[in-house]
Enzyme design. Structure first.
Site, PDB file in Angstrom:
ATOM      1  N   ASP A 196       0.854  -1.190   0.000  1.00 26.79           N
ATOM      2  CA  ASP A 196       0.000   0.000   0.000  1.00 26.79           C
ATOM      3  C   ASP A 196       0.887   1.236   0.000  1.00 26.79           C
ATOM      4  OD1 ASP A 196      -2.411   1.605   0.432  1.00 26.79           O
ATOM      5  OD2 ASP A 196      -1.638   1.909   2.450  1.00 26.79           O
ATOM      6  N   GLU A 208      -1.428  -0.986  -5.623  1.00 25.69           N
ATOM      7  CA  GLU A 208      -2.498  -0.069  -6.026  1.00 25.69           C
ATOM      8  C   GLU A 208      -2.201   0.524  -7.384  1.00 25.69           C
ATOM      9  OE1 GLU A 208      -3.922   2.701  -2.725  1.00 25.69           O
ATOM     10  OE2 GLU A 208      -1.860   2.251  -2.231  1.00 25.69           O
ATOM     11  N   ASP A 268      -2.574   1.581   7.154  1.00 24.34           N
ATOM     12  CA  ASP A 268      -1.938   1.165   5.907  1.00 24.34           C
ATOM     13  C   ASP A 268      -1.749  -0.350   5.853  1.00 24.34           C
ATOM     14  OD1 ASP A 268      -1.846   3.791   5.155  1.00 24.34           O
ATOM     15  OD2 ASP A 268       0.219   4.104   5.844  1.00 24.34           O
TER      16      ASP A 268
END
Ligand SMILES: [Zn+2]
Length: 368
Positions: free
Chosen positions: A182, A266, A346
């Site tokens: 992340d 991501e 996170d």
């Protein structure tokens, strides 16, 4: 699999003068072609293609010796570049992002051209069309079959990139160990194992240097000698930062793929980059470089890099799948849920990314 090998180019004075002319003419062609596209669209509602423009370029070269002196392929690389800029523009419109129309290029914004032909390499020299063999510093061997080459000038000098076909990618290994990653704010990123990867101190230093030099530049008078010097310093700071990002990304990716077979990340292109502070934009750039290194390395090593739509990954609970009653804001650093103890925000997002990536990977493997 195409790989790029970059080397410092060492032209002599006479060759350098010719390369400067190539760059200048290539930039003129780029700007003229952009102008032509804009006016064709305005006046006739017509969208010119790269091939329309290539025909016009041939005519231009027949009638103007200044352009005739520059290889046709080098000038064509400007048309290709413009065409790519247009395509990217339309793609962004379609995706509902901020479009950014192709721009006219000043001298500082146009620094490279491609050969657009198979380069001929002899030892540590490369044959530049219509110029002859130019030396480069071959500090590592070239692998594969050279397909194209490009030359770039920056504040430190000249560079040559040789694009090579290095053969088939290896077969993908059976995925076993996996992780999600992340993108962070305070840290560079967080893994689904809970480890935080901190931003290298070097990033912050070069950020500070860059900001300071940009401030100096902003105070300089237009057209002054000291402004040119200040501009060079800014360019150098940018390049240093770029090299640091590249170096950091390569090392991190190598470490990750020794531990994991599947890494899900991501896809920020889905969310669209947020334009904000300098620190934010540098961080986004670093993430972009990391993702590029990750996907290249995955292909090279027969491992998996899976892009995941990041929407909702920071909200949803990675243990039970519940959405929170109150949305977390950016400043909420802790994820809480009725199903268990609180968790780093996170870390929770990275676990979601890992799970999404694995199911996407399974889906694509079943379909294949
Ligand atoms: Zn939960």
């Amino acid at each position: 699999m195409i790989r790029s090998f970059r080397y410092p180019l060492r032209p002599n004075k006479a060759q350098e003068a010719v390369l400067d002319v190539y760059l200048w003419r290539a930039r003129q062609v780029f700007n003229a072609a952009l102008e032509q596209r804009i006016s064709a669209y305005r006046n006739q509602g017509r969208t010119l293609t790269r091939y329309d423009q290539q025909r016009d370029l041939t005519e231009l070269r027949q009638s103007d010796p200044d352009f005739e002196a520059v290889p046709a392929t080098v000038l064509r690389s400007s048309l290709k570049r413009l065409d790519l800029a247009y395509r990217a523009f339309f793609r962004r419109i379609k995706a509902g992002e901020k479009p950014g129309f192709p721009r006219f290029k000043g001298r500082d914004r146009f620094k490279s051209f491609s050969f657009m032909v198979k380069p001929s390499i002899d030892g540590s020299t490369i044959l530049v069309p219509k110029l002859g063999y130019v030396k480069f510093y071959k500090y590592r061997e070239i692998r594969g079959v050279p397909l194209d080459a490009s030359i770039r000038k920056d504040s430190r000098g000249w560079w040559v990139s040789i694009q090579c076909d290095v053969g088939e990618s290896p077969r993908k290994i059976e995925p076993a160990a996996h992780a999600g990653i992340d993108v962070g704010l305070a840290s560079f990123a967080t893994l689904s194992t809970g480890e935080a990867i901190s931003n290298p101190r070097l990033f912050r230093e070069s950020e500070a240097v860059l900001a300071a030099r940009q401030q100096v530049l902003a105070r300089k008078k237009r057209g002054s000698r000291s402004r040119i010097r200040a501009k060079k310093l800014v360019a150098r700071a940018h390049e240093r930062a770029r090299n640091q990002r590249l170096d950091f990304a390569r090392k991190l990716v190598a470490q990750l793929f020794t531990r994991f077979d599947v890494i899900s990340y991501e896809d920020l292109n889905i969310r669209g980059m947020v334009h904000g502070t300098l620190a934010k934009s540098i961080h986004d750039a670093a993430w972009g470089v990391f993702v590029h290194a990750l996907t290249c390395k995955a292909e090279e090593a027969g491992k998996w890099a899976v892009a995941v739509d990041p929407r909702g990954t920071s909200q949803r609970c990675s243990r039970c799948g519940r959405l929170p009653d109150v949305r977390k804001s950016l400043s909420d650093r802790v994820h809480t849920c009725v199903c268990g103890p609180p968790m780093d925000r996170d870390h929770n997002a990275a676990c979601n990314i890992d799970a999404l990536g694995l199911s996407a990977l399974e889906g694509s493997r079943e379909a294949a």
